[in-house]
Motif scaffolding. Structure first.
Motif, PDB file in Angstrom:
ATOM      1  N   ALA A  36       0.823  -1.697   0.238  1.00  0.00           N
ATOM      2  CA  ALA A  36       0.223  -0.775   0.282  1.00  0.00           C
ATOM      3  C   ALA A  36       1.063   1.276  -0.691  1.00  0.00           C
ATOM      4  O   ALA A  36       2.374   1.062   0.489  1.00  0.00           O
ATOM      5  CB  ALA A  36      -0.656   0.212   1.272  1.00  0.00           C
ATOM      6  N   GLY A  37       0.230   2.150  -0.803  1.00  0.00           N
ATOM      7  CA  GLY A  37       1.344   3.844  -0.707  1.00  0.00           C
ATOM      8  C   GLY A  37       2.167   3.569  -1.687  1.00  0.00           C
ATOM      9  O   GLY A  37       2.785   4.601  -1.650  1.00  0.00           O
ATOM     10  N   GLY A  38       1.585   2.926  -2.298  1.00  0.00           N
ATOM     11  CA  GLY A  38       2.355   2.759  -3.876  1.00  0.00           C
ATOM     12  C   GLY A  38       3.781   2.653  -3.677  1.00  0.00           C
ATOM     13  O   GLY A  38       5.193   3.249  -4.072  1.00  0.00           O
ATOM     14  N   GLN A  39       3.772   1.667  -2.636  1.00  0.00           N
ATOM     15  CA  GLN A  39       5.811   0.891  -2.920  1.00  0.00           C
ATOM     16  C   GLN A  39       5.330  -0.666  -3.139  1.00  0.00           C
ATOM     17  O   GLN A  39       4.709  -0.403  -2.923  1.00  0.00           O
ATOM     18  CB  GLN A  39       5.480   1.307  -0.852  1.00  0.00           C
ATOM     19  CG  GLN A  39       5.246   2.459   0.098  1.00  0.00           C
ATOM     20  CD  GLN A  39       6.636   2.642   0.792  1.00  0.00           C
ATOM     21  OE1 GLN A  39       8.085   3.085   0.341  1.00  0.00           O
ATOM     22  NE2 GLN A  39       6.090   2.766   2.098  1.00  0.00           N
ATOM     23  N   GLY A  40       6.960  -1.181  -2.961  1.00  0.00           N
ATOM     24  CA  GLY A  40       7.322  -2.243  -3.515  1.00  0.00           C
ATOM     25  C   GLY A  40       8.743  -2.442  -2.802  1.00  0.00           C
ATOM     26  O   GLY A  40       9.883  -1.572  -3.140  1.00  0.00           O
ATOM     27  N   VAL A  41       8.889  -4.098  -2.526  1.00  0.00           N
ATOM     28  CA  VAL A  41       9.742  -4.251  -2.267  1.00  0.00           C
ATOM     29  C   VAL A  41      10.430  -5.820  -3.143  1.00  0.00           C
ATOM     30  O   VAL A  41       9.393  -6.266  -3.256  1.00  0.00           O
ATOM     31  CB  VAL A  41      10.281  -4.445  -0.611  1.00  0.00           C
ATOM     32  CG1 VAL A  41      11.830  -5.007  -0.559  1.00  0.00           C
ATOM     33  CG2 VAL A  41       9.961  -3.551   0.330  1.00  0.00           C
ATOM     34  N   VAL A  42      11.986  -5.693  -3.622  1.00  0.00           N
ATOM     35  CA  VAL A  42      12.421  -6.408  -4.329  1.00  0.00           C
ATOM     36  C   VAL A  42      13.387  -7.284  -3.707  1.00  0.00           C
ATOM     37  O   VAL A  42      14.538  -6.233  -3.115  1.00  0.00           O
ATOM     38  CB  VAL A  42      12.340  -6.774  -5.787  1.00  0.00           C
ATOM     39  CG1 VAL A  42      11.113  -6.014  -6.277  1.00  0.00           C
ATOM     40  CG2 VAL A  42      13.525  -5.460  -5.777  1.00  0.00           C
ATOM     41  N   ALA A  43      13.640  -8.676  -3.693  1.00  0.00           N
ATOM     42  CA  ALA A  43      15.153  -8.846  -3.642  1.00  0.00           C
ATOM     43  C   ALA A  43      15.669  -9.882  -3.942  1.00  0.00           C
ATOM     44  O   ALA A  43      14.885 -10.818  -4.587  1.00  0.00           O
ATOM     45  CB  ALA A  43      14.856  -9.218  -1.973  1.00  0.00           C
ATOM     46  N   ILE A  44      16.780 -10.965  -3.373  1.00  0.00           N
ATOM     47  CA  ILE A  44      17.879 -12.117  -4.048  1.00  0.00           C
ATOM     48  C   ILE A  44      18.350 -12.380  -2.880  1.00  0.00           C
ATOM     49  O   ILE A  44      18.875 -12.083  -2.458  1.00  0.00           O
ATOM     50  CB  ILE A  44      18.436 -11.522  -5.069  1.00  0.00           C
ATOM     51  CG1 ILE A  44      18.531 -10.365  -6.194  1.00  0.00           C
ATOM     52  CG2 ILE A  44      19.531 -12.481  -5.613  1.00  0.00           C
ATOM     53  CD1 ILE A  44      19.448 -10.094  -7.132  1.00  0.00           C
ATOM     54  N   LEU A  45      17.450 -14.174  -3.301  1.00  0.00           N
ATOM     55  CA  LEU A  45      17.963 -15.356  -2.866  1.00  0.00           C
ATOM     56  C   LEU A  45      18.711 -15.921  -2.987  1.00  0.00           C
ATOM     57  O   LEU A  45      18.533 -16.148  -4.624  1.00  0.00           O
ATOM     58  CB  LEU A  45      16.976 -15.828  -2.099  1.00  0.00           C
ATOM     59  CG  LEU A  45      16.290 -15.187  -1.063  1.00  0.00           C
ATOM     60  CD1 LEU A  45      15.237 -16.631  -0.146  1.00  0.00           C
ATOM     61  CD2 LEU A  45      16.731 -14.892  -0.042  1.00  0.00           C
ATOM     62  N   GLU A  46      20.365 -16.129  -3.037  1.00  0.00           N
ATOM     63  CA  GLU A  46      20.994 -17.688  -3.809  1.00  0.00           C
ATOM     64  C   GLU A  46      21.132 -18.858  -3.058  1.00  0.00           C
ATOM     65  O   GLU A  46      22.142 -18.961  -1.590  1.00  0.00           O
ATOM     66  CB  GLU A  46      22.099 -16.666  -3.835  1.00  0.00           C
ATOM     67  CG  GLU A  46      23.669 -16.996  -4.741  1.00  0.00           C
ATOM     68  CD  GLU A  46      24.577 -16.170  -4.874  1.00  0.00           C
ATOM     69  OE1 GLU A  46      24.870 -16.439  -6.154  1.00  0.00           O
ATOM     70  OE2 GLU A  46      24.909 -15.804  -3.898  1.00  0.00           O
ATOM     71  N   ALA A  47      21.035 -20.091  -3.339  1.00  0.00           N
ATOM     72  CA  ALA A  47      21.262 -20.934  -3.273  1.00  0.00           C
ATOM     73  C   ALA A  47      22.700 -21.274  -2.517  1.00  0.00           C
ATOM     74  O   ALA A  47      23.567 -20.387  -3.080  1.00  0.00           O
ATOM     75  CB  ALA A  47      21.225 -22.135  -4.310  1.00  0.00           C
ATOM     76  N   ARG A  48      23.433 -21.857  -1.826  1.00  0.00           N
ATOM     77  CA  ARG A  48      24.684 -21.917  -0.853  1.00  0.00           C
ATOM     78  C   ARG A  48      24.990 -23.311  -1.686  1.00  0.00           C
ATOM     79  O   ARG A  48      24.246 -23.848  -1.934  1.00  0.00           O
ATOM     80  CB  ARG A  48      24.129 -22.351   0.735  1.00  0.00           C
ATOM     81  CG  ARG A  48      24.054 -20.934   1.516  1.00  0.00           C
ATOM     82  CD  ARG A  48      24.617 -20.965   2.627  1.00  0.00           C
ATOM     83  NE  ARG A  48      24.901 -21.388   2.816  1.00  0.00           N
ATOM     84  CZ  ARG A  48      26.347 -20.523   2.965  1.00  0.00           C
ATOM     85  NH1 ARG A  48      26.012 -19.350   3.050  1.00  0.00           N
ATOM     86  NH2 ARG A  48      27.869 -20.721   3.215  1.00  0.00           N
TER      87      ARG A  48
END
Lengths: 328, 438
Positions: free
Chosen positions: B426-438
């Motif tokens: 809400a509020g016109g926001q967003g989060v993106v993220a990267i995970l990586e295998a080990r």
């Protein structure tokens, strides 16, 4: 010992009615009090717990609504079985107006949401007490034959003398707290108990409990125990109290939550009720680390008192292990 | 893997932050199994399971960060209170965070960053929300009267305060999903975006169907056995309809976008329902995990937040992750082709489809994102492979924890590769993220 298997978990309301009838008959001289405890064990099955009532109980005593049933709530679930023993016509003490002196609970593991349980209750230790006669009610709860919970409640019938009483009931002696006279929780006057005054030096309070005037009614709603001494000032006066008083198990449940909030499977606690917690009212509470007599078990000591009172309302202890204080 | 090009590029030498595991309670539909449970109850229930699974009883964790979107004012210290009620050591510090539906993911990012910088060795991130036990606020009129009343000294002043009370002031205000600035509900905002991108009803229903099918399959193969603790009689997400079909979804009536020129396409089936639940994730440094003999499922590589101007109609309310994505990928030198899993939060089926359409649009990427061309295509077979919010439900702040734990486990199962997370808020926001295998 005879074993009586009850067809279902008894209803407390019916037991209270039975108690009123018993009291009337006693007063009318139609029923002479027995002089010894009935040699009987009552059995009843119960559960699974009502989730909504469990949640309400947990919220009332400040606990998170977990799927593990609080050990104090197990007491309320199995209490009707113990009460059915006390409501028997051959039980030597009048149920109405009995005062709760102490509780100890040893829980090996928590009862869980969805589990059925079996409970058995019997009375023992009918003993002369300086204010009357006391008796122990022992309740054991098991799940599929596995014992998980044992509770011992000591009650006092004030002013009642029985011929059959054995040795004097051992005085409650909560470790490390002075002023441990076996007080009659419901006495109208503090003077009723010789030797208890002036002995209590309040510890440093670490918490404060505000007990609203509806605390007794709220606890009755979640425990099913509509004992008039907890509900209102008028109903409490009928039974010889100054005002309504907080339910002992309510205070115990809050004590356990304060000391062991994570509600481990194994938990043991004990509480001695030394003077009534009047409603409405405020209790100062001290929570301190301590150890069981003998020093083998670390536990949390809790004392609650009304500011200015001559003795604590209760003293108790909680430990995250299943240890029976009677057999160290 | 810390020397791999791109991983954590943009920052100076830091250590890895790893996802050790996660735990959540099954998500319940609003008014269902958790109707009597508070946010604190559910957060503690999720923490209890995590503590039991990883042997954290009595342990001091570096920090616990969590939050709730619908939060009662008495829960000002929600996370710390939950820690105090949990089996964690009482010396575990905690803080609350609130970033609407990105709350859960943002707590993961914040604690992972602290671990990377060596400020903490372990952390628990997560979130909780209850649409059932939502706080209800007294009206503004009543609130003013009560405040004045508390300040009034004389009977006359008290009477003056009370006399201003009007019958309408007695109506309480329940929280809504309406945007404070526009007054439009989130669904109506998304309906604008859906229409602008021409997302069809069929495409939305197909995505909803896949979400249910994928989540049901994940349950069937026991995927959630070490990610979930039953609570209040629920062992699976109550919203999951394993037997749903495209035909059933096609029968549902549209609920958003009825006032637009185009046909309304958004239904209760391809929009997330109001849900109750909680999810937490255990994070740690590699040293912490090794020292405590704990698993290491995936590295938290990097994250990016973005926001859009939706108030002036320049962009859709839930399109901010579209803007965050190229910035995150560029900083890490990665492209969509470098990822094996995509976790795009299904606020609405059309949110996912609009985002994908935007990244595939050369015109949009040139004019809005400032790129040379389209950002790229997402292989749909890699999208939300274990189900997402349309099937599981979406207790706002709990969704980030659900996604991170599930993606980390999927990466650990595969044993290699990367996963990309996108969460709108809400509020016109967003989060993106990267995970990586080990």
């Amino acid at each position: 010992m005879n074993d009586v298997v009850l067809p279902a978990m008894p209803e407390l309301a019916g037991l209270y009615r039975q108690a009123v009838v018993g009291a009337v008959l006693r007063r009318a001289g139609r029923r002479s009090p027995a002089s010894a405890l009935p040699e009987v064990r009552h059995h009843a099955s119960g559960g699974p717990v009502d989730r909504e009532r469990l949640t309400a109980f947990q919220h009332l005593v400040g606990q998170a609504a977990r799927d593990a049933v609080p050990s104090a709530h197990v007491h309320t679930l199995a209490f009707p079985v113990a009460m059915s023993v006390m409501a028997r016509p051959d039980f030597p003490l009048p149920l109405l107006g009995m005062v709760h002196l102490s509780n100890t609970v040893v829980q090996a593991r928590a009862l869980r949401v969805g589990e059925k349980f079996e409970s058995v209750a019997y009375a023992e230790n009918l003993s002369p007490h300086r204010s009357g006669t006391s008796v122990d009610l022992v309740t054991k709860v098991s799940v599929d034959g596995e014992p998980i919970w044992t509770g011992r409640s000591v009650y006092l019938a004030r002013g009642v003398r029985t011929a059959g009483g054995r040795k004097e009931h051992p005085e409650p002696s909560p470790d490390g707290s002075p002023g441990t006279s076996p007080a009659a929780g419901g006495d109208k006057s503090d003077d009723a108990l010789p030797g208890s005054a002036d002995a209590f030096t309040p510890p440093v309070p670490t918490a404060q409990w505000h007990l609203a005037s509806d605390t007794g009614r709220a606890y009755a709603a979640v425990s099913g125990d509509w004992n008039p001494i907890h509900l209102s000032a008028p109903s409490a006066r009928l039974l010889g109290m100054k005002r309504a008083i907080a339910h002992g198990v309510y205070l115990a449940a809050r004590m356990v939550e304060l000391a062991e909030p994570a509600s481990p499977d194994a938990v043991s606690w004990g509480v001695d009720f030394l003077s009534p917690a009047l409603l409405p009212g405020t209790l100062a509470v001290a929570v301190r680390p301590g150890e069981a007599p003998g020093g083998s078990v670390r536990r949390t000591e809790v004392t609650g008192w009304a500011p200015g009172a001559k003795r604590p309302s209760f003293t108790g202890w909680v430990t995250g292990q299943a240890v029976d204080p009677a057999s160290p | 893997m810390s020397n791999q090009p791109g991983a954590g590029a943009g920052t100076t030498t830091v250590r890895n932050a790893v996802v050790i595991g996660g735990n959540r309670i099954p998500f319940a539909r609003s008014g269902g199994a958790y109707a009597q449970s508070s946010n604190k109850d559910m957060l503690i229930a999720a923490l209890d399971g995590l503590v039991a699974r990883f042997g954290l009883q009595g342990e001091r964790v570096g920090q616990v960060a969590a939050g709730a979107v619908l939060k009662h004012s008495r829960d000002f210290n929600l996370t710390r209170e939950a820690v105090l009620g949990s089996a964690l050591s009482a010396s575990t510090p905690a803080y609350d965070l609130q970033q609407a539906c990105a709350t859960g993911l943002e707590t993961v990012v914040g604690l992972a960053n602290k671990i990377k910088l060596g400020q903490i060795d372990s952390g628990i991130a997560g979130g909780v929300d209850s649409a059932s036990d939502a706080p209800i606020v007294v009206s503004e009129g009543l609130r003013r009267v009560l405040l004045d009343l508390s300040r009034a000294r004389t009977p006359k002043q008290k009477l003056a305060a009370v006399s201003r009370l009007r019958p309408r002031d007695l109506a309480p205000n329940a929280p809504t999903t309406g945007e404070p600035r526009t007054g439009l509900s989130m669904g109506e905002h998304q309906a604008l975006t859906t229409a602008a991108w021409g997302i069809t009803r069929e495409a939305q229903d197909e995505l909803a169907f896949s979400s249910h099918a994928n989540l049901a399959a994940a349950y069937e193969r026991g995927f959630f056995e070490d990610l979930m603790t039953p609570y209040r009689g629920l062992t699976r997400d109550a919203n999951l309809r394993a037997d749903t079909s495209l035909e059933k979804l096609a029968k549902l009536k549209p609920v958003f976008g009825a006032g637009l020129d185009t046909a309304a396409t958004m239904t209760a089936g391809n929009s997330t329902p109001l849900t109750d639940g909680a999810a937490v994730v255990l994070l740690g440094s590699e040293d912490y995990a090794r020292a405590n003999n704990l698993p290491m499922l995936a590295n938290v590589v990097d994250a990016e937040a973005a926001a859009v101007d939706f108030v002036n109609g320049q962009e859709g309310l839930l399109m901010a992750p579209v803007y965050a994505m190229p910035r995150l990928l560029q900083r890490n030198g990665l492209h969509f082709d470098d990822f094996d899993f995509f976790e795009i939060h299904e606020a609405f089926a059309s949110t996912v489809l609009s985002s994908i359409a935007a990244w595939e649009s050369e015109k949009f990427c040139r004019t809005r994102l400032g790129l040379d061309g389209a950002l790229g295509k997402i292989d749909r077979s890699k999208l939300n492979v274990n189900g997402s919010s349309l099937a599981a439900g979406h207790p706002f702040a709990a969704t980030g924890g659900r996604i991170v734990a599930s993606l980390a486990k999927a990466l650990a199962e595969k044993g290699s590769g990367r996963g990309l997370i996108s969460v709108c808020a809400a509020g016109g926001q967003g989060v993106v993220a990267i995970l990586e295998a080990r």
